[in-house]
Design an enzyme around this catalytic site. Sequence first.
Site, PDB file in Angstrom:
ATOM      1  N   ASN A  99     -28.391 -77.915  -2.370  1.00 30.45           N
ATOM      2  CA  ASN A  99     -27.399 -77.451  -1.414  1.00 30.45           C
ATOM      3  C   ASN A  99     -27.419 -78.394  -0.225  1.00 30.45           C
ATOM      4  O   ASN A  99     -28.471 -78.624   0.371  1.00 30.45           O
ATOM      5  CB  ASN A  99     -27.708 -76.022  -0.949  1.00 30.45           C
ATOM      6  CG  ASN A  99     -26.780 -75.554   0.157  1.00 30.45           C
ATOM      7  OD1 ASN A  99     -25.616 -75.936   0.203  1.00 30.45           O
ATOM      8  ND2 ASN A  99     -27.286 -74.724   1.047  1.00 30.45           N
ATOM      9  N   GLY A 100     -26.264 -78.933   0.120  1.00 30.71           N
ATOM     10  CA  GLY A 100     -26.185 -79.851   1.244  1.00 30.71           C
ATOM     11  C   GLY A 100     -25.232 -80.985   0.954  1.00 30.71           C
ATOM     12  O   GLY A 100     -24.349 -80.886   0.098  1.00 30.71           O
ATOM     13  N   TYR A 112     -21.643 -67.256   9.768  1.00 36.18           N
ATOM     14  CA  TYR A 112     -20.732 -66.933   8.675  1.00 36.18           C
ATOM     15  C   TYR A 112     -21.346 -66.963   7.280  1.00 36.18           C
ATOM     16  O   TYR A 112     -21.086 -66.084   6.469  1.00 36.18           O
ATOM     17  CB  TYR A 112     -19.549 -67.909   8.720  1.00 36.18           C
ATOM     18  CG  TYR A 112     -18.566 -67.777   7.583  1.00 36.18           C
ATOM     19  CD1 TYR A 112     -17.659 -66.732   7.545  1.00 36.18           C
ATOM     20  CD2 TYR A 112     -18.530 -68.709   6.546  1.00 36.18           C
ATOM     21  CE1 TYR A 112     -16.740 -66.612   6.508  1.00 36.18           C
ATOM     22  CE2 TYR A 112     -17.616 -68.608   5.501  1.00 36.18           C
ATOM     23  CZ  TYR A 112     -16.716 -67.555   5.490  1.00 36.18           C
ATOM     24  OH  TYR A 112     -15.821 -67.438   4.464  1.00 36.18           O
ATOM     25  N   GLY A 129     -21.550 -69.172  -3.301  1.00 33.89           N
ATOM     26  CA  GLY A 129     -20.747 -69.986  -4.204  1.00 33.89           C
ATOM     27  C   GLY A 129     -20.194 -69.177  -5.349  1.00 33.89           C
ATOM     28  O   GLY A 129     -20.961 -68.556  -6.094  1.00 33.89           O
ATOM     29  N   CYS A 159     -23.839 -74.050  -1.072  1.00 35.47           N
ATOM     30  CA  CYS A 159     -24.218 -73.604  -2.403  1.00 35.47           C
ATOM     31  C   CYS A 159     -25.472 -72.745  -2.262  1.00 35.47           C
ATOM     32  O   CYS A 159     -26.020 -72.599  -1.167  1.00 35.47           O
ATOM     33  CB  CYS A 159     -24.508 -74.786  -3.321  1.00 35.47           C
ATOM     34  SG  CYS A 159     -23.073 -75.861  -3.608  1.00 35.47           S
TER      35      CYS A 159
END
Length: 505
Positions: A101-102, A257, A28, A2
């Site tokens: 995020n995570g 990526y 996201g 995210c």
Amino acid sequence: MCGVIGTVAKTHVNQDIYDALTAIQHRGQDAAGVLTCDGNKIALRKANGLVREALHAKHMLRLQGNMGIGHVRYPTAGSVSAAEAQPFYVNSPYGLSIVHNGNLINARELTQNLLEADLRHLNTESDSEVLLNVFAHELQRLGKINLSPEDVFTAVTAVHERCLGAYIAVVLIAGYGIVGFRDPHGIRPGVWGTRQTEQGTDYMIASESIALDALGYQLQGDIQPGEAIYITKEGQLHRKQCAKNPVLSPCLFEYIYLARPDSILDGISVHSLRAIMGKLLAEKILKEHPNHDIDVVIPIPDTSRTAALPLAAELGVKYTEGFVKNRYVGRTFIMPGQKLRHKSVRQKLNPIALEFQDKNVLLVDDSIVRGTTSKEIIQMARDAGAKKVYFASAAPEVKYPNVYGIDMPTAEELIAHNKSPEEIAKLIGADWMIFQDLDKLREAVHRCNPKITQLEDSVFTGQYLTGGVDTSYFETLHDLRSDKAKQAKAVVDASGQIIEIYNEV
């Protein structure tokens, strides 16, 4: 994965958060949300879709205040309903909101503890809400009417002690300020910067530096593993290390990526590292295939371009663009179901036949996860007239699931799990294929930033830094992440309503 944003400025921050979220939209595309604070008034808007779809002019007009947080969501083994979009909000104590995020490894245990011991109610299955309530409980335990920076840091310290996993989080405390903190391994990225205006200094915390660049902020650095950065509503900055044994161990897949190439994460230019990856991969090709007959190197857009160009130069082979990408189709590796991925690949990429006709082609991609996309693209190249199709992955073999916030499939759905490169080449239809060496990739990261001596590379090694990842955890993960589970979830959540909340504290 995210994307998170947090900011404190001298003027209204709604437009800045919107623009910053747009800059990290690649992190996201499933949902977006913004929460702002004006004095003690909280305004929140979150909905499914891209930033431009979730936030309209009528919403922006009501998102007032000089501090706020924002989020773009890529769902990780959870619901795709708008109800689980971020930010999340709890009114006790003070009025707290979070973007995160995570992934928390011990979310199930924490949930039980929050319900039974801390007596806190959870409204969703999101571990982000769990993280928020842990932080809220630790603040409430202090019993303070007025918060000091040290109180905030005490709560963050307790979060680090209780929470196991990866997280970069920004919490807004109504009437006080925002605090950004990163897990003790620094697995997920988080940066901060400043912008000088006539009114004074503005502050921003973001997942990637590109968000700062886009709004004229100067990158000041990364939030260090275990560190907390607290910015008061008046614009006073406080920093403190809140973990006992922090070790910088950034996620290697971010560089391969996830991140934009124009971002700088933990002192490393993503663009520069990917270029080195291409050169290293070319060296391996020359070693294993010294008499190769490659006519042309073609990248699979977009993330592989940076690696493919130096790779072609090192091989002394022509580089060209052979695929046209439809930018209105999202990333495919977490789409539920093979049929949907198959259809999406054909909609996403179209070959330029002239670049393939009667040529031996080396296709370069950033990585291979399920192999579905790779197989389709190789067939497209053959249909376009390629004589031979070779395939190169700028990343090593992805053999194990990610548990730290990237929604990769279960092990049995990963094409490289328990397979050799020769077996993989046969499955995807390549004449031969080659993967990056993990040791070389680690060496390249260390070359870019000598301070990084450890990486979160569990998708390649199966070694999970935080612990807590056992057979039982993987069984739970399988129930959430398998294609069958995602297809069922998608049906259940297809009618999820848009959430729009405006709350006054």
